[in-house]
Scaffold this active site. Structure first.
Site, PDB file in Angstrom:
ATOM      1  N   CYS A  61       2.983  -4.907   6.715  1.00  0.00           N
ATOM      2  CA  CYS A  61       2.670  -5.082   5.663  1.00  0.00           C
ATOM      3  C   CYS A  61       4.067  -4.198   4.682  1.00  0.00           C
ATOM      4  O   CYS A  61       5.086  -4.007   5.109  1.00  0.00           O
ATOM      5  CB  CYS A  61       1.612  -3.478   5.515  1.00  0.00           C
ATOM      6  SG  CYS A  61       0.374  -4.400   6.186  1.00  0.00           S
TER       7      CYS A  61
ATOM      8  N   HIS B 223       1.082  -1.205  -0.339  1.00  0.00           N
ATOM      9  CA  HIS B 223      -0.355  -0.603   0.161  1.00  0.00           C
ATOM     10  C   HIS B 223       0.621   1.421  -0.535  1.00  0.00           C
ATOM     11  O   HIS B 223       2.392   1.272   0.098  1.00  0.00           O
ATOM     12  CB  HIS B 223      -0.671   0.111   0.893  1.00  0.00           C
ATOM     13  CG  HIS B 223      -0.137   0.268   2.460  1.00  0.00           C
ATOM     14  ND1 HIS B 223      -0.055   1.510   2.895  1.00  0.00           N
ATOM     15  CD2 HIS B 223      -0.125  -1.034   3.436  1.00  0.00           C
ATOM     16  CE1 HIS B 223       1.030   0.731   4.583  1.00  0.00           C
ATOM     17  NE2 HIS B 223       0.693  -0.109   4.358  1.00  0.00           N
TER      18      HIS B 223
END
Length: 291
Positions: free
Chosen positions: A204, A188
């Site tokens: 992440c 992301h």
């Protein structure tokens, strides 16, 4: 651990002028093993290595390792900084898909099998205790303006934190997110670009705000994502032997290097003095170790 004062300074530095931000580049590979080229930049007043990393689409780790003699926050004007836009490709088959090397905090995207061109992006990855997982996965979901559903582990760390964060400047996922086929792990964007080139996430994979839309458009659901840890990489360029060594892995760098050299049957062509220097300095750049 990043000092609070440094965090504030980095946040201020990353309110960048529009001309300071560039998108990722496409690099010609051909049948080679090394892409890009080493560049140089003359430091100007008010420059910082953190700003320059983003300007040249590098992670903070890359520019800091390449310039150990420069103050990262207040480098001396007139000094020449190395801009290490120069990489040995990960030691993996060239298949269509994404390769993420956690050791260098960099993503490589091959748009098709045996691609002659690649795209590459710097990353922020999981911190100690919340490491980004190794393995082979696929992208199973893509979202624009994602809602951040806060993981239970973070809610436990921060009592009173909202369970979800809507799209907007306070959303740590940024403008785009892609879910991997492993629990809550996402690729992301970010609202904290100073974290690119650092171990700062809960597992992440973060990209600069200007990079994530480009990668998002390039890849499809079902794209293969291979996450590896290769602190030492070896490649050939014009018959010269290059070695790239990254810091902070807690491995036997000499053993890793010799293993790669022996696998390629290149031991007789190595300059051991050069090899020792490259292993000691760990510049994060391809370095010539040929005789």
């Amino acid at each position: 651990m990043i000092h609070v004062g440094a965090v504030v300074l980095m946040a201020c530095l990353f309110i960048l002028r529009p001309e300071y931000v560039v998108a990722a580049e496409e690099f010609y590979v051909g049948d080679g093993e090394v892409v890009g080229a080493l560049q140089q930049y003359v430091i100007k007043k008010k420059d910082s290595l953190i700003e320059l990393a983003r300007k040249f689409d590098l992670g903070y780790n890359e520019i800091a390792e390449a310039n150990p003699g420069l103050d990262p926050f207040i480098p001396k004007p007139g000094a020449v900084a190395k801009i290490p836009k120069y990489w040995i490709l990960p030691n993996l088959p060239r298949e269509q898909g994404i390769i993420i090397n956690l050791s260098e905090m960099r993503l490589y995207y091959y748009p098709y099998k045996k691609a002659k061109f690649i795209f590459t992006f710097p990353l922020g990855i999981g911190d100690e205790g919340t490491e980004t997982p190794l393995g082979t996965f696929t992208i199973i979901e893509k979202r624009v303006e994602p809602i951040w559903y806060v993981p239970k582990s973070i809610l436990e760390e921060r009592p009173g934190h909202p369970a979800q964060v809507p799209p907007g400047p306070d959303n740590p996922l940024g403008t785009h997110a892609m879910r991997l086929s492993i629990g809550p792990v996402l690729i992301h964007g970010t609202n904290k670009p100073w974290g690119i080139g650092r171990r700062v996430s809960h597992g992440c994979i973060r990209l600069y705000p200007e990079d994530i839309p480009e990668l998002f458009e390039l890849v499809r659901i079902g794209t293969k994502v291979t996450i590896v840890r290769q602190p030492v990489k070896l490649g050939l360029l014009n018959r010269r032997i290059l070695l790239e060594v990254h810091r902070g892995e807690g491995v036997d760098y000499f053993e890793e290097a010799v293993k790669l050299i022996r696998e390629r049957k290149l031991l007789s062509r190595i300059d051991t003095v050069k090899l020792a220097r490259v292993l000691r300095e760990k510049s994060g750049m391809p370095e010539d170790i040929s005789r």
